[in-house]
Design an enzyme around this catalytic site. Structure first.
Site, PDB file in Angstrom:
ATOM      1  N   HIS A 179      36.737  11.170  77.368  1.00 35.93           N
ATOM      2  CA  HIS A 179      37.639  12.307  77.437  1.00 35.93           C
ATOM      3  C   HIS A 179      37.043  13.614  78.281  1.00 35.93           C
ATOM      4  O   HIS A 179      38.169  14.334  78.978  1.00 35.93           O
ATOM      5  CB  HIS A 179      37.408  12.779  76.128  1.00 35.93           C
ATOM      6  CG  HIS A 179      38.296  11.848  74.938  1.00 35.93           C
ATOM      7  ND1 HIS A 179      37.307  11.511  74.073  1.00 35.93           N
ATOM      8  CD2 HIS A 179      39.518  11.404  74.783  1.00 35.93           C
ATOM      9  CE1 HIS A 179      38.050  10.372  73.186  1.00 35.93           C
ATOM     10  NE2 HIS A 179      39.340  10.490  73.858  1.00 35.93           N
ATOM     11  N   GLY A 231      43.456   8.105  81.086  1.00 38.75           N
ATOM     12  CA  GLY A 231      42.461   7.195  81.603  1.00 38.75           C
ATOM     13  C   GLY A 231      42.842   5.810  81.924  1.00 38.75           C
ATOM     14  O   GLY A 231      43.604   5.177  81.501  1.00 38.75           O
ATOM     15  N   ARG A 290      35.827   4.448  69.405  1.00 37.18           N
ATOM     16  CA  ARG A 290      35.438   3.324  68.475  1.00 37.18           C
ATOM     17  C   ARG A 290      33.907   2.808  68.521  1.00 37.18           C
ATOM     18  O   ARG A 290      33.574   2.081  67.661  1.00 37.18           O
ATOM     19  CB  ARG A 290      36.596   2.282  68.712  1.00 37.18           C
ATOM     20  CG  ARG A 290      37.805   2.383  68.298  1.00 37.18           C
ATOM     21  CD  ARG A 290      38.984   1.427  67.967  1.00 37.18           C
ATOM     22  NE  ARG A 290      40.165   1.639  67.618  1.00 37.18           N
ATOM     23  CZ  ARG A 290      41.062   2.117  68.085  1.00 37.18           C
ATOM     24  NH1 ARG A 290      41.279   2.103  69.524  1.00 37.18           N
ATOM     25  NH2 ARG A 290      42.204   2.174  67.353  1.00 37.18           N
TER      26      ARG A 290
HETATM   27  P1  AMP Z   1      42.181   8.234  73.023  1.00 33.68           P
HETATM   28  O1  AMP Z   1      41.566   9.703  72.318  1.00 33.68           O
HETATM   29  O2  AMP Z   1      41.043   7.265  73.050  1.00 33.68           O
HETATM   30  O3  AMP Z   1      43.572   7.955  72.996  1.00 33.68           O
HETATM   31  O4  AMP Z   1      42.066   8.563  74.669  1.00 33.68           O
HETATM   32  C1  AMP Z   1      42.557   9.587  75.261  1.00 33.68           C
HETATM   33  C2  AMP Z   1      42.753   9.272  76.857  1.00 33.68           C
HETATM   34  O5  AMP Z   1      41.220   9.187  77.390  1.00 33.68           O
HETATM   35  C3  AMP Z   1      43.348   8.082  77.292  1.00 33.68           C
HETATM   36  O6  AMP Z   1      44.156   8.603  78.282  1.00 33.68           O
HETATM   37  C4  AMP Z   1      42.287   7.269  77.475  1.00 33.68           C
HETATM   38  O7  AMP Z   1      42.783   6.362  78.636  1.00 33.68           O
HETATM   39  C5  AMP Z   1      41.054   8.189  78.029  1.00 33.68           C
HETATM   40  N1  AMP Z   1      39.816   7.743  77.897  1.00 33.68           N
HETATM   41  C6  AMP Z   1      39.355   7.255  76.813  1.00 33.68           C
HETATM   42  N2  AMP Z   1      38.266   6.583  77.079  1.00 33.68           N
HETATM   43  C7  AMP Z   1      38.039   6.614  78.241  1.00 33.68           C
HETATM   44  C8  AMP Z   1      36.878   6.358  79.320  1.00 33.68           C
HETATM   45  N3  AMP Z   1      35.886   5.411  78.958  1.00 33.68           N
HETATM   46  N4  AMP Z   1      37.014   6.346  80.544  1.00 33.68           N
HETATM   47  C9  AMP Z   1      38.131   7.224  80.923  1.00 33.68           C
HETATM   48  N5  AMP Z   1      39.323   7.469  80.260  1.00 33.68           N
HETATM   49  C10 AMP Z   1      39.054   7.321  79.126  1.00 33.68           C
END
Ligand code: AMP
Length: 282
Positions: free
Chosen positions: A37, A147, A187
């Site tokens: 993030h 991401g 997670r």
């Molecule tokens: P989430 O909070 O898991 O819904 O993720 C929010 C944003 O962060 C989404 O666009 C994800 O694809 C991105 N994201 C989560 N983990 C990663 C990572 N390891 N590398 C790059 N982007 C990420």
């Protein structure tokens, strides 16, 4: 940094920024922030005048047997990380304001949601597209950043932005990994130390696939077998899918004759993780 819970307040902050000709960059998240993030946030900081992020654990993208109720939350720590990354406004709306009683409008990006995670999480991408469209409508950013870890999500949202003429630039950010290659994820915090060790096999397996490809293998089933063998060595890992598909349509391919996506979803104990790697001839 301002923390905003109210939808109207968020709309009026974004509207006045637009009137002042400020470039708005928006990054939606479900919180429990990690380096993935913060990578997106730092990129966003460089691209715009007003950096907005949202933290909202989107009920409707979780299936009934999934982890909505236990999804990790730590808003106080998230606020510190967001502030440090240069966020101007953190939008943190209440679930009942986003989906009030009587809510009944959903967005479906039809074909792209069918393969990969869509096969195992029915309704997931309708939930994702719906919340992202709602957030984009509230904020109306110039740029949104997603991401590449959630590759299918990225492609679904890109299609939705184009199909619905939202006029927003969507930028993607490469996968941020931990020291042993495991993709950073909220997670990961669920994993026990033994599970955490086994989880590294996901990246190892992707690298095996890449190695086979680099050595000239183009038959998908051979690459998939090689990838699965690495995962199946770990008894804590149960594979949901290993797939190679077209980068744009996300349809399965059988011989790699173009740039392709190698994607894995696996459960480590009860924790479902996804990761991917792009196969491109050098
Ligand atoms: P989430 O909070 O898991 O819904 O993720 C929010 C944003 O962060 C989404 O666009 C994800 O694809 C991105 N994201 C989560 N983990 C990663 C990572 N390891 N590398 C790059 N982007 C990420």
């Amino acid at each position: 940094m301002r923390v905003v819970e109210d939808i109207k307040e968020m709309q009026s902050i974004a509207a006045s920024a637009r009137e002042d000709d400020k470039k708005i960059v928006f990054i939606p998240t479900m919180g429990y922030l990690h380096e993935g993030h913060t990578g997106l946030l730092k990129r966003g900081r460089k691209l715009g005048d007003l950096l907005l992020m949202s933290i909202f654990v989107n009920t409707i993208q979780f299936g009934p047997a999934e982890d909505y109720k236990t999804y990790p939350i730590d808003i106080e720590t998230d606020i510190k990380h967001a502030e440090k990354a240069g966020v101007d406004v953190l939008f943190h709306p209440d679930k009942d304001k986003i989906y009030p009683e009587g809510y009944q409008t959903f967005v479906e990006v039809r074909h792209l949601q069918r393969n990969l995670c869509g096969l195992f999480r029915p309704g997931h991408f309708v939930g994702v597209a719906t919340i992202v469209l709602k957030l984009l409508n509230i904020v109306r950013p110039h740029i949104a950043i997603f991401g590449e870890k959630d590759y299918q999500q990225l492609v679904v949202i890109r299609r939705m932005i184009s199909d619905l003429n939202l006029g927003i630039d969507l930028l993607s950010f490469p996968i941020v990994r931990e020291h042993d290659g495991l993709a950073a994820s909220s997670r990961n915090s669920y994993l026990t130390p033994r599970e955490r060790k086994s989880a590294a096999s996901i990246y190892k397996a992707l690298c095996k696939g890449h190695e086979l490809f680099e050595d000239g293998e183009r038959e998908v089933r051979h690459i998939i077998n090689g990838v699965r063998r690495i995962l199946e060595k770990e008894h804590l890992v149960s594979v949901e899918y290993v797939k190679i598909c077209d980068l744009d349509t996300l349809e399965d391919i059988y011989d790699i004759d173009r740039i392709a996506l190698l994607a894995i979803a696996a459960k480590i104990g009860r924790v479902r993780l996804i990761d991917n790697l792009i196969l491109v001839s050098s």
